[in-house]
Every structure is written in C-alpha cells, then in structure tokens.
Scaffold this motif. Structure first.
Motif, PDB file in Angstrom:
ATOM      1  N   GLU A 241       7.580   1.771   3.938  1.00 31.04           N
ATOM      2  CA  GLU A 241       8.016   2.957   3.213  1.00 31.04           C
ATOM      3  C   GLU A 241       6.818   3.778   2.752  1.00 31.04           C
ATOM      4  O   GLU A 241       5.816   3.242   2.297  1.00 31.04           O
ATOM      5  N   ARG A 242       6.959   5.096   2.891  1.00 34.66           N
ATOM      6  CA  ARG A 242       5.975   6.030   2.348  1.00 34.66           C
ATOM      7  C   ARG A 242       6.540   6.529   1.025  1.00 34.66           C
ATOM      8  O   ARG A 242       7.686   6.962   0.951  1.00 34.66           O
ATOM      9  N   ASN A 243       5.719   6.455  -0.037  1.00 35.33           N
ATOM     10  CA  ASN A 243       6.187   6.882  -1.354  1.00 35.33           C
ATOM     11  C   ASN A 243       5.068   7.644  -2.070  1.00 35.33           C
ATOM     12  O   ASN A 243       4.008   7.874  -1.487  1.00 35.33           O
ATOM     13  N   ASP A 244       5.295   8.003  -3.315  1.00 35.10           N
ATOM     14  CA  ASP A 244       4.317   8.793  -4.076  1.00 35.10           C
ATOM     15  C   ASP A 244       2.998   8.054  -4.308  1.00 35.10           C
ATOM     16  O   ASP A 244       1.965   8.676  -4.492  1.00 35.10           O
ATOM     17  N   GLN A 245       3.032   6.721  -4.289  1.00 39.76           N
ATOM     18  CA  GLN A 245       1.818   5.937  -4.518  1.00 39.76           C
ATOM     19  C   GLN A 245       1.080   5.602  -3.217  1.00 39.76           C
ATOM     20  O   GLN A 245       0.000   5.056  -3.247  1.00 39.76           O
TER      21      GLN A 245
ATOM     22  N   ASN B  19       1.409  -3.271  -1.006  1.00 37.69           N
ATOM     23  CA  ASN B  19       1.241  -1.863  -1.354  1.00 37.69           C
ATOM     24  C   ASN B  19      -0.158  -1.406  -0.980  1.00 37.69           C
ATOM     25  O   ASN B  19      -1.118  -2.170  -1.073  1.00 37.69           O
ATOM     26  N   SER B  20      -0.250  -0.143  -0.567  1.00 34.51           N
ATOM     27  CA  SER B  20      -1.537   0.422  -0.184  1.00 34.51           C
ATOM     28  C   SER B  20      -1.501   1.931  -0.403  1.00 34.51           C
ATOM     29  O   SER B  20      -0.466   2.576  -0.193  1.00 34.51           O
ATOM     30  N   ARG B  21      -2.626   2.486  -0.798  1.00 28.74           N
ATOM     31  CA  ARG B  21      -2.709   3.942  -0.986  1.00 28.74           C
ATOM     32  C   ARG B  21      -2.787   4.666   0.355  1.00 28.74           C
ATOM     33  O   ARG B  21      -2.453   5.832   0.449  1.00 28.74           O
ATOM     34  N   VAL B  22      -3.245   3.962   1.404  1.00 21.85           N
ATOM     35  CA  VAL B  22      -3.309   4.526   2.757  1.00 21.85           C
ATOM     36  C   VAL B  22      -2.460   3.661   3.684  1.00 21.85           C
ATOM     37  O   VAL B  22      -2.149   2.516   3.358  1.00 21.85           O
TER      38      VAL B  22
ATOM     39  N   ASP C 102      -0.852  13.215   9.760  1.00 21.88           N
ATOM     40  CA  ASP C 102       0.365  12.569   9.247  1.00 21.88           C
ATOM     41  C   ASP C 102       0.582  11.267  10.011  1.00 21.88           C
ATOM     42  O   ASP C 102       1.379  11.183  10.947  1.00 21.88           O
ATOM     43  N   ARG C 103      -0.146  10.233   9.605  1.00 23.92           N
ATOM     44  CA  ARG C 103      -0.141   8.970  10.331  1.00 23.92           C
ATOM     45  C   ARG C 103       1.233   8.293  10.311  1.00 23.92           C
ATOM     46  O   ARG C 103       1.626   7.653  11.272  1.00 23.92           O
ATOM     47  N   PHE C 104       1.985   8.451   9.226  1.00 24.60           N
ATOM     48  CA  PHE C 104       3.311   7.835   9.148  1.00 24.60           C
ATOM     49  C   PHE C 104       4.248   8.474  10.166  1.00 24.60           C
ATOM     50  O   PHE C 104       4.965   7.780  10.890  1.00 24.60           O
ATOM     51  N   GLU C 105       4.263   9.787  10.244  1.00 23.01           N
ATOM     52  CA  GLU C 105       5.126  10.488  11.188  1.00 23.01           C
ATOM     53  C   GLU C 105       4.733  10.153  12.631  1.00 23.01           C
ATOM     54  O   GLU C 105       5.593   9.951  13.492  1.00 23.01           O
TER      55      GLU C 105
END
Length: 110
Positions: free
Chosen positions: A18-22, A53-56, A84-87
């Motif tokens: 999951e990509r989130n605010d953190q 969890n990770s910031r990147v 946009d590595r997640f996309e």
C-alpha cells in the motif's frame, strides 16, 4: 489511481502493498502466513505478522520494475511518470519473470 496492490507468490495471494501518506507498507496475508509451506517473497521481507513500513518503495519491489525499452514504452504510451515507481510497479509487474506478481486493487465506488 490505485494505492493498494495484491502481491502473489506463484498462484497464492501473499500480501498487500500500500502507498500511503507516510510512504509504503507491506503486510503478509493472514491466510498465507497460516500455511505451513508459505515462503517469504524476498529475503528482505521475511514472513511476519507485522507490517513493514518504508518512506520509499521497498527495494525488492523497485527491483521488479523493468528498465530499458519497456520502461520507456510505459512512460511514453501509458503516460506514467518515470518517478512514480508505485504506478510503474502495478502497471508493468502483472506478469514478471520470477515468482512474484503485483496486481492493483481497484478502488471501490461508493
């Protein structure tokens, strides 16, 4: 734009990215963890009932993103930003060479 992905190890659902605010989080699926033959998707993400969890974007997932002509094709024709590595991950890693596959979780309407 999807912010959550299902991660498969072979044909089995292994967990959720999951990509989130953190930044990003990865959690193994509870059913996957209960199976006696479950394997970690990566040595850097050992089996755990607690989320990572990770910031990147985790280096394991970032390493699944292709380079070269396929990356150029995605950024040009699908208009995905190269940053946009997640996309890129959820678009290009639906059919990887290895055992791990990443599929977006479509957002529910309503």
């Amino acid at each position: 734009m999807a912010n959550k992905a299902r991660v498969f190890y072979g044909e089995r659902l292994a967990g959720y990215l999951e990509r989130n605010d953190q930044g990003y989080s990865y959690a193994y699926d509870k059913t996957y963890l209960k199976s006696s033959d479950s394997k970690p998707i990566s040595q850097t993400l050992p089996l755990s009932k607690y989320p990572y969890n990770s910031r990147v974007l985790f280096s394991f997932f970032d390493g699944l993103i292709p380079e070269g002509w396929l990356l150029n094709f995605a950024t040009k024709h699908w208009k995905i930003k190269g940053t946009d590595r997640f996309e890129l991950l959820i678009t290009l890693c639906r059919d990887t060479i290895g055992a791990v596959t990443v599929l977006p979780v479509e957002e529910e309407n309503g």
